[in-house]
Design a protein around this motif. Structure first.
Motif, PDB file in Angstrom:
ATOM      1  N   ILE A 157     -12.738   4.028   7.304  1.00  0.00           N
ATOM      2  CA  ILE A 157     -10.804   3.563   7.896  1.00  0.00           C
ATOM      3  C   ILE A 157     -11.887   2.266   6.971  1.00  0.00           C
ATOM      4  O   ILE A 157     -11.798   0.693   6.300  1.00  0.00           O
ATOM      5  N   SER A 196      -6.346   0.064  13.002  1.00  0.00           N
ATOM      6  CA  SER A 196      -6.653   1.654  14.125  1.00  0.00           C
ATOM      7  C   SER A 196      -6.885   1.852  14.747  1.00  0.00           C
ATOM      8  O   SER A 196      -8.430   1.805  14.524  1.00  0.00           O
ATOM      9  N   SER A 209      -3.158   4.772  13.788  1.00  0.00           N
ATOM     10  CA  SER A 209      -3.036   3.513  12.837  1.00  0.00           C
ATOM     11  C   SER A 209      -1.593   2.759  13.383  1.00  0.00           C
ATOM     12  O   SER A 209      -0.280   3.635  12.889  1.00  0.00           O
TER      13      SER A 209
END
Length: 246
Positions: A157, A196, A209
């Motif tokens: 991420i 997220s 998310s």
């Protein structure tokens, strides 16, 4: 007197012979005794060695996995929560992610466009994924494997292409450990604020998310609103793991 001296010498010599034989005999017996002791010691060592070889090695063990099941992904977050986070969702019950093994991997997503007429439209997307790890001697405990993948998923991420103003912070009260990554991505000509969450509860990893955008003149969603929504949904998702295993 001169004749008696040789005779006395012979008598003493004869008398000494048995004594030497006795001493020699004792020496021989002692040597024999020492040989028998060494044989017994060697036999004992061989027996001990054979016993040790016959004893099986202990079977390797690993800490048992905490959770054996995953929740139903599309029911892991309360309906009223998904309705508030994703108004006018195309499917209010969520769309389940494809999975060949729902006991180890599952997911669900919601998306919708709330058309406000001349005020523009608000788009929202919410998705959640669950990953469960078993304990295996060759791979380690389920908890350790989930911890390892927690770091990997967080790194993915954080490496999101095109992410701007990216920030990572811990989230208190969500599972055994949790972090939230916030950032903005520009797509379809609009800025999308993202939040997220990567959370771990025992041997289960939860990825959530939440993002959105404003279209046709509608304002960009506030980052704080997106973060609060993602945190609330993540808490419910993580709590559903324990509930599924009661």
């Amino acid at each position: 007197m001169q004749r008696s001296a040789p005779r006395l010498t012979r008598i003493l010599a004869a008398a000494a012979v048995p004594v030497m034989l006795v001493v020699a005999g004792c020496s021989s017996d002692s040597g024999s005794g020492g040989g028998d002791g060494a044989g017994e010691a060697g036999g004992a060592k061989a027996t001990a060695s054979a016993t040790a070889s016959a004893t099986p090695s202990p079977t390797p063990t690993v800490e048992p996995a905490k959770f054996a099941k995953l929740p139903t992904a599309c029911k892991a977050i309360a309906a009223k929560t998904t309705a508030s986070l994703v108004p006018k969702a195309k499917n209010e019950n969520g769309t389940a992610a494809a999975s060949t093994d729902l006991s180890h991997r599952s997911g669900c997503s919601w998306n919708g466009l709330d058309d406000k007429g001349v005020k523009g439209s608000q788009y929202r997307w919410l998705d959640v994924s669950f990953y469960r790890y078993d304990s295996e001697v060759s791979l380690g405990s389920g908890q350790a494997r989930a911890q390892e993948n927690f770091a990997k998923e967080l790194g993915k991420i954080q490496a999101t292409a095109g992410a701007k103003t990216l920030s990572t912070t811990p989230v208190a009260g969500v599972g055994d450990e949790a972090k939230i990554v916030t950032y903005t991505v520009n797509k379809t000509g609009e800025d999308f604020p993202y939040a997220s969450v990567v959370a771990r509860s025992g041997n289960v990893l939860v990825l959530l998310s939440y993002n959105g955008a404003g279209y046709a003149g509608a304002p960009v969603p506030r980052a704080k609103t997106i973060v609060e929504g993602a945190t609330k949904a993540a808490k419910e998702a993580v709590a559903s793991v324990a509930a599924a295993n009661m």
